[in-house]
Design a protein around this motif. Sequence first.
Motif, mmCIF file in Angstrom:
data_model
loop_
_atom_site.group_PDB
_atom_site.id
_atom_site.type_symbol
_atom_site.label_atom_id
_atom_site.label_comp_id
_atom_site.label_asym_id
_atom_site.label_seq_id
_atom_site.Cartn_x
_atom_site.Cartn_y
_atom_site.Cartn_z
ATOM 1 N N GLN A 301 -3.080 2.380 2.387
ATOM 2 C CA GLN A 301 -1.849 2.051 1.660
ATOM 3 C C GLN A 301 -1.225 0.772 2.211
ATOM 4 O O GLN A 301 -0.710 -0.053 1.446
ATOM 5 C CB GLN A 301 -0.860 3.221 1.747
ATOM 6 C CG GLN A 301 -1.284 4.463 0.955
ATOM 7 C CD GLN A 301 -0.223 5.553 0.975
ATOM 8 O OE1 GLN A 301 0.941 5.281 1.182
ATOM 9 N NE2 GLN A 301 -0.654 6.794 0.762
ATOM 10 N N ASN A 302 -1.258 0.612 3.543
ATOM 11 C CA ASN A 302 -0.728 -0.617 4.144
ATOM 12 C C ASN A 302 -1.498 -1.838 3.631
ATOM 13 O O ASN A 302 -0.909 -2.870 3.283
ATOM 14 C CB ASN A 302 -0.822 -0.543 5.667
ATOM 15 C CG ASN A 302 0.123 0.501 6.249
ATOM 16 O OD1 ASN A 302 1.138 0.824 5.635
ATOM 17 N ND2 ASN A 302 -0.209 1.032 7.421
ATOM 18 N N ILE A 303 -2.810 -1.719 3.612
ATOM 19 C CA ILE A 303 -3.646 -2.838 3.153
ATOM 20 C C ILE A 303 -3.414 -3.102 1.668
ATOM 21 O O ILE A 303 -3.344 -4.255 1.225
ATOM 22 C CB ILE A 303 -5.135 -2.537 3.444
ATOM 23 C CG1 ILE A 303 -5.370 -2.564 4.957
ATOM 24 C CG2 ILE A 303 -6.047 -3.530 2.733
ATOM 25 C CD1 ILE A 303 -6.787 -2.201 5.382
ATOM 26 N N LEU A 304 -3.274 -2.022 0.871
ATOM 27 C CA LEU A 304 -3.001 -2.194 -0.561
ATOM 28 C C LEU A 304 -1.692 -2.955 -0.772
ATOM 29 O O LEU A 304 -1.612 -3.862 -1.614
ATOM 30 C CB LEU A 304 -2.947 -0.831 -1.258
ATOM 31 C CG LEU A 304 -2.531 -0.860 -2.741
ATOM 32 C CD1 LEU A 304 -3.534 -1.668 -3.561
ATOM 33 C CD2 LEU A 304 -2.417 0.562 -3.282
ATOM 34 N N ASN A 305 -0.658 -2.613 -0.031
ATOM 35 C CA ASN A 305 0.630 -3.301 -0.165
ATOM 36 C C ASN A 305 0.502 -4.781 0.167
ATOM 37 O O ASN A 305 1.112 -5.644 -0.489
ATOM 38 C CB ASN A 305 1.675 -2.643 0.735
ATOM 39 C CG ASN A 305 2.057 -1.249 0.261
ATOM 40 O OD1 ASN A 305 1.974 -0.959 -0.938
ATOM 41 N ND2 ASN A 305 2.475 -0.394 1.175
ATOM 42 N N LEU A 306 -0.301 -5.096 1.188
ATOM 43 C CA LEU A 306 -0.510 -6.503 1.543
ATOM 44 C C LEU A 306 -1.340 -7.224 0.482
ATOM 45 O O LEU A 306 -1.115 -8.408 0.202
ATOM 46 C CB LEU A 306 -1.196 -6.593 2.910
ATOM 47 C CG LEU A 306 -0.340 -6.133 4.098
ATOM 48 C CD1 LEU A 306 -1.178 -6.053 5.361
ATOM 49 C CD2 LEU A 306 0.851 -7.069 4.293
ATOM 50 N N LEU A 308 -1.194 -6.571 -2.668
ATOM 51 C CA LEU A 308 -0.264 -6.819 -3.783
ATOM 52 C C LEU A 308 0.682 -7.980 -3.476
ATOM 53 O O LEU A 308 1.303 -8.530 -4.390
ATOM 54 C CB LEU A 308 0.541 -5.545 -4.084
ATOM 55 C CG LEU A 308 -0.290 -4.332 -4.536
ATOM 56 C CD1 LEU A 308 0.607 -3.120 -4.749
ATOM 57 C CD2 LEU A 308 -1.076 -4.645 -5.814
ATOM 58 N N GLU A 309 0.796 -8.342 -2.176
ATOM 59 C CA GLU A 309 1.610 -9.500 -1.782
ATOM 60 C C GLU A 309 0.773 -10.780 -1.706
ATOM 61 O O GLU A 309 1.234 -11.807 -1.209
ATOM 62 C CB GLU A 309 2.253 -9.227 -0.421
ATOM 63 C CG GLU A 309 3.267 -8.089 -0.449
ATOM 64 C CD GLU A 309 3.793 -7.748 0.939
ATOM 65 O OE1 GLU A 309 4.518 -6.747 1.076
ATOM 66 O OE2 GLU A 309 3.486 -8.503 1.895
ATOM 67 N N ASP A 310 -0.484 -10.694 -2.221
ATOM 68 C CA ASP A 310 -1.390 -11.855 -2.269
ATOM 69 C C ASP A 310 -1.815 -12.332 -0.876
ATOM 70 O O ASP A 310 -2.135 -13.516 -0.690
ATOM 71 C CB ASP A 310 -0.755 -13.017 -3.037
ATOM 72 C CG ASP A 310 -0.761 -12.790 -4.532
ATOM 73 O OD1 ASP A 310 0.193 -13.239 -5.193
ATOM 74 O OD2 ASP A 310 -1.715 -12.150 -5.026
ATOM 75 N N LYS A 311 -1.837 -11.417 0.097
ATOM 76 C CA LYS A 311 -2.328 -11.788 1.425
ATOM 77 C C LYS A 311 -3.857 -11.861 1.391
ATOM 78 O O LYS A 311 -4.515 -11.038 0.750
ATOM 79 C CB LYS A 311 -1.888 -10.764 2.470
ATOM 80 C CG LYS A 311 -0.381 -10.599 2.603
ATOM 81 C CD LYS A 311 0.284 -11.852 3.136
ATOM 82 C CE LYS A 311 1.776 -11.630 3.364
ATOM 83 N NZ LYS A 311 2.460 -12.849 3.818
ATOM 84 N N SER A 312 -4.426 -12.835 2.101
ATOM 85 C CA SER A 312 -5.880 -12.942 2.191
ATOM 86 C C SER A 312 -6.409 -11.883 3.161
ATOM 87 O O SER A 312 -5.639 -11.274 3.914
ATOM 88 C CB SER A 312 -6.293 -14.326 2.671
ATOM 89 O OG SER A 312 -5.880 -14.516 4.018
ATOM 90 N N ALA A 317 -5.932 -8.926 8.294
ATOM 91 C CA ALA A 317 -6.507 -8.569 9.594
ATOM 92 C C ALA A 317 -5.572 -8.974 10.734
ATOM 93 O O ALA A 317 -5.376 -8.221 11.700
ATOM 94 C CB ALA A 317 -7.873 -9.233 9.750
ATOM 95 N N ASP A 318 -4.976 -10.168 10.632
ATOM 96 C CA ASP A 318 -4.067 -10.647 11.675
ATOM 97 C C ASP A 318 -2.801 -9.793 11.730
ATOM 98 O O ASP A 318 -2.301 -9.481 12.818
ATOM 99 C CB ASP A 318 -3.695 -12.112 11.403
ATOM 100 C CG ASP A 318 -4.897 -13.041 11.586
ATOM 101 O OD1 ASP A 318 -4.863 -14.156 11.021
ATOM 102 O OD2 ASP A 318 -5.858 -12.639 12.290
ATOM 103 N N ILE A 319 -2.262 -9.433 10.579
ATOM 104 C CA ILE A 319 -1.015 -8.661 10.527
ATOM 105 C C ILE A 319 -1.217 -7.261 11.111
ATOM 106 O O ILE A 319 -0.366 -6.743 11.844
ATOM 107 C CB ILE A 319 -0.502 -8.561 9.077
ATOM 108 C CG1 ILE A 319 -0.056 -9.949 8.588
ATOM 109 C CG2 ILE A 319 0.640 -7.560 8.952
ATOM 110 C CD1 ILE A 319 0.288 -9.998 7.110
#
Length: 352
Positions: A301-306, A308-312, A317-319
């Motif tokens: 879910q954390n990765i899905l939210n990122l 949806l924020e257009d994170k690469s 991975a860094d976050i």
Amino acid sequence: MNIRYCFILLFLISVFAQAQYKFSGEIDKTKWHDNVYLSIIDDYRHLSGIYEEQIIDMVKADSTGHFEFTGSVLEDDYRIYRIHVDNCEKDNLELPHFNGHCDESNEILFIAKNTDTLQFPFSFDYQMFCDVKSKNDKALSLIKIDSLKDEMKYAYSTFRSEANRALNNKKWFKKLQDFGQSLNEPLAELYIYTYLSDRRNSMHQYYLEDLKTNPYYEDLLKRLTVAYPDATYTQQYRNELNSDEFILNRESENNAVNWTYILFFLFIASISVNIILFLSFKKFKKRMSSNGKEQLTRQEQNILNLLLEDKSNKEIADILFVSLSTVKTHINNIYRKLNIQNRNEAKSLFNN
């Protein structure tokens, strides 16, 4: 004390287990592709065909041809659903697909709600409607109507002439209408009305004449309003009935019909229905997306939210302080669980 808790737990499990739908069946994999689609029909003029906006789930048949749809996100009230298979693939641009038409397709229509369990016969054979297993009699009504329509087609084919067609039109118009009433299900009657009032149908003229004097159509509207006050079918039927009655009244008053008013009325009615359909589908899609997120782990879910924020992938991975390969693995799991292919589909599903 432990026994009491066990009984309470079993009771809760049984209650929640009942709030599930389950539609299963078999397809002939030598004839059909293994993708099987479940659609909800909000527009009864789109009963037959393939419409992407109506599809709510897709499963793959197993090696034996068995498929199964299950979950708890359908409407709590009865609605019309369709299961279809076809050989038109989305990735084959030379074949029409999800544009309302596919030459190689087969489908079955049925009435169901969120708690129904149905088992369909091999290859959706309408002639074998008695083999459809369900405790819901309503589910079988559309299939029974299709079986009766097959009898009608045979009657028309015995001798082809205008006289034979005229006699059969009159006979089968009344027979279909009476059969719909005998099923004691307004949605089944609406299914027959859709067929009889279709302008492409040779019975359409009989429908217009019948509408002038028969109170059946207003009575059907009352039954739909009582049984399905919030369904889009009811408002769509009301708009169509008003439109057809308006046309007939204008024709009786003056043969020189002012088509501007008619087209304007139809335009307003069409906009109203489209708005209702859009809001209904948006609400349903929101329920589907909420249910989809519950399938994911906390990290997914954390990765899905990122996403949806257009994170690469590297930014994610860094976050989250994980490796790039771990991120890719989680993303593949997200796509598989949500039955999507890429980020754009994820945005379409969750960013409303």
